[in-house]
Design a protein around this motif. Structure first.
Motif, PDB file in Angstrom:
ATOM      1  N   GLN A  22       0.878  -1.161  -0.092  1.00  0.00           N
ATOM      2  CA  GLN A  22       0.077  -0.096  -0.168  1.00  0.00           C
ATOM      3  C   GLN A  22       0.857   1.170   0.028  1.00  0.00           C
ATOM      4  N   VAL A  23       2.088   1.201   0.559  1.00  0.00           N
ATOM      5  CA  VAL A  23       3.013   2.428   0.564  1.00  0.00           C
ATOM      6  C   VAL A  23       3.886   2.426  -0.424  1.00  0.00           C
ATOM      7  N   GLY A  24       3.622   1.504  -1.487  1.00  0.00           N
ATOM      8  CA  GLY A  24       4.672   1.324  -2.498  1.00  0.00           C
ATOM      9  C   GLY A  24       6.054   0.844  -2.316  1.00  0.00           C
ATOM     10  N   ASN A  25       6.111   0.007  -1.121  1.00  0.00           N
ATOM     11  CA  ASN A  25       7.819  -0.714  -1.033  1.00  0.00           C
ATOM     12  C   ASN A  25       7.317  -1.899  -1.381  1.00  0.00           C
ATOM     13  N   PHE A  26       7.425  -2.348  -2.514  1.00  0.00           N
ATOM     14  CA  PHE A  26       7.183  -3.490  -3.150  1.00  0.00           C
ATOM     15  C   PHE A  26       8.338  -4.589  -2.960  1.00  0.00           C
ATOM     16  N   GLU A  27       9.632  -4.024  -2.712  1.00  0.00           N
ATOM     17  CA  GLU A  27      10.465  -5.231  -2.167  1.00  0.00           C
ATOM     18  C   GLU A  27      10.256  -5.788  -0.885  1.00  0.00           C
ATOM     19  N   GLU A  28       9.812  -5.127   0.022  1.00  0.00           N
ATOM     20  CA  GLU A  28       9.650  -5.659   1.374  1.00  0.00           C
ATOM     21  C   GLU A  28       7.869  -6.400   0.997  1.00  0.00           C
ATOM     22  N   ALA A  29       7.240  -6.169   0.507  1.00  0.00           N
ATOM     23  CA  ALA A  29       5.935  -6.656   0.386  1.00  0.00           C
ATOM     24  C   ALA A  29       6.280  -8.071  -0.455  1.00  0.00           C
ATOM     25  N   ILE A  30       7.170  -8.134  -1.305  1.00  0.00           N
ATOM     26  CA  ILE A  30       7.574  -9.510  -1.954  1.00  0.00           C
ATOM     27  C   ILE A  30       8.179 -10.326  -0.902  1.00  0.00           C
ATOM     28  N   THR A  31       8.980  -9.658  -0.238  1.00  0.00           N
ATOM     29  CA  THR A  31       9.805 -10.526   0.902  1.00  0.00           C
ATOM     30  C   THR A  31       8.765 -11.136   1.918  1.00  0.00           C
ATOM     31  N   LEU A  45      -4.500 -15.868  -3.840  1.00  0.00           N
ATOM     32  CA  LEU A  45      -4.699 -14.388  -3.678  1.00  0.00           C
ATOM     33  C   LEU A  45      -3.120 -13.855  -3.476  1.00  0.00           C
ATOM     34  N   ILE A  46      -2.211 -14.468  -2.438  1.00  0.00           N
ATOM     35  CA  ILE A  46      -1.021 -13.894  -2.207  1.00  0.00           C
ATOM     36  C   ILE A  46       0.032 -14.240  -3.400  1.00  0.00           C
ATOM     37  N   LYS A  47      -0.286 -15.246  -4.314  1.00  0.00           N
ATOM     38  CA  LYS A  47       0.710 -15.460  -5.692  1.00  0.00           C
ATOM     39  C   LYS A  47       0.287 -14.449  -6.271  1.00  0.00           C
ATOM     40  N   THR A  48      -0.983 -13.804  -6.653  1.00  0.00           N
ATOM     41  CA  THR A  48      -1.317 -12.918  -7.383  1.00  0.00           C
ATOM     42  C   THR A  48      -0.846 -11.585  -7.087  1.00  0.00           C
ATOM     43  N   ARG A  49      -0.917 -11.123  -5.445  1.00  0.00           N
ATOM     44  CA  ARG A  49      -0.238 -10.164  -5.033  1.00  0.00           C
ATOM     45  C   ARG A  49       1.058  -9.958  -5.214  1.00  0.00           C
ATOM     46  N   LYS A  54       5.947  -7.740  -8.171  1.00  0.00           N
ATOM     47  CA  LYS A  54       7.037  -7.856  -9.068  1.00  0.00           C
ATOM     48  C   LYS A  54       7.163  -7.119 -10.035  1.00  0.00           C
ATOM     49  N   LYS A  55       5.969  -6.938 -10.804  1.00  0.00           N
ATOM     50  CA  LYS A  55       5.379  -6.038 -11.935  1.00  0.00           C
ATOM     51  C   LYS A  55       5.632  -4.588 -11.636  1.00  0.00           C
ATOM     52  N   ASN A  56       5.357  -4.369 -10.241  1.00  0.00           N
ATOM     53  CA  ASN A  56       5.620  -2.902  -9.940  1.00  0.00           C
ATOM     54  C   ASN A  56       6.953  -2.669  -9.603  1.00  0.00           C
ATOM     55  N   ARG A  57       7.507  -3.417  -9.168  1.00  0.00           N
ATOM     56  CA  ARG A  57       9.009  -3.321  -9.021  1.00  0.00           C
ATOM     57  C   ARG A  57       9.698  -2.983 -10.125  1.00  0.00           C
ATOM     58  N   LYS A  59       8.856  -2.132 -13.105  1.00  0.00           N
ATOM     59  CA  LYS A  59       8.232  -0.617 -13.595  1.00  0.00           C
ATOM     60  C   LYS A  59       9.217   0.480 -12.803  1.00  0.00           C
ATOM     61  N   ILE A  60       9.208   0.366 -11.684  1.00  0.00           N
ATOM     62  CA  ILE A  60       9.857   1.408 -10.972  1.00  0.00           C
ATOM     63  C   ILE A  60      11.356   1.682 -11.350  1.00  0.00           C
ATOM     64  N   ILE A  61      12.027   0.146 -11.481  1.00  0.00           N
ATOM     65  CA  ILE A  61      13.440   0.179 -11.912  1.00  0.00           C
ATOM     66  C   ILE A  61      13.460   0.691 -13.128  1.00  0.00           C
ATOM     67  N   LEU A  62      12.634   0.570 -14.196  1.00  0.00           N
ATOM     68  CA  LEU A  62      12.654   0.873 -15.658  1.00  0.00           C
ATOM     69  C   LEU A  62      12.457   2.642 -15.628  1.00  0.00           C
ATOM     70  N   VAL A  63      11.661   3.087 -14.867  1.00  0.00           N
ATOM     71  CA  VAL A  63      11.495   4.331 -14.847  1.00  0.00           C
ATOM     72  C   VAL A  63      12.665   5.108 -14.327  1.00  0.00           C
ATOM     73  N   SER A  64      13.286   4.619 -13.258  1.00  0.00           N
ATOM     74  CA  SER A  64      14.399   4.892 -12.619  1.00  0.00           C
ATOM     75  C   SER A  64      15.419   5.138 -13.628  1.00  0.00           C
ATOM     76  N   GLN A  65      15.662   4.040 -14.464  1.00  0.00           N
ATOM     77  CA  GLN A  65      16.696   3.836 -15.545  1.00  0.00           C
ATOM     78  C   GLN A  65      16.519   4.716 -16.651  1.00  0.00           C
ATOM     79  N   ASP A  66      15.216   5.099 -17.009  1.00  0.00           N
ATOM     80  CA  ASP A  66      15.030   6.274 -17.830  1.00  0.00           C
ATOM     81  C   ASP A  66      15.269   7.745 -17.201  1.00  0.00           C
TER      82      ASP A  66
END
Length: 75
Positions: A22-31, A45-49, A54-57, A59-66
């Motif tokens: 919810q706060v956008g900390n996808f790395e910690e959510a994944i863990t 449901l957890i597999k979907t989340r 991972k998809k959001n993470r 996207k963030i990496i790609l935007v950061s690279q851009d």
């Protein structure tokens, strides 16, 4: 581990992952969600989340690279 303890641990990892998501900390959510799935793999449901995180993470990496490259080719 007792069944009750195992359930409580799964529940806490699921909630923790949701809070991080919810706060956008996808790395910690994944863990958190990966740890929950280690205990109980049958959580669709957890597999979907997890996949969403991972998809959001990525996207963030790609935007950061851009941003670092000074380009904006991704939408």
């Amino acid at each position: 581990i007792t069944v009750v303890t195992e359930f409580s641990l799964i529940k806490s990892k699921v909630r923790l992952g949701e809070n991080y998501f919810q706060v956008g900390n996808f790395e910690e959510a994944i863990t958190a969600w990966e740890k929950s799935l280690e205990i109980e793999p049958n959580q669709p449901l957890i597999k979907t989340r997890l996949a969403e995180s991972k998809k959001n993470r990525e996207k963030i990496i790609l935007v950061s690279q851009d941003v670092k490259a000074g380009t904006n080719h991704r939408k």
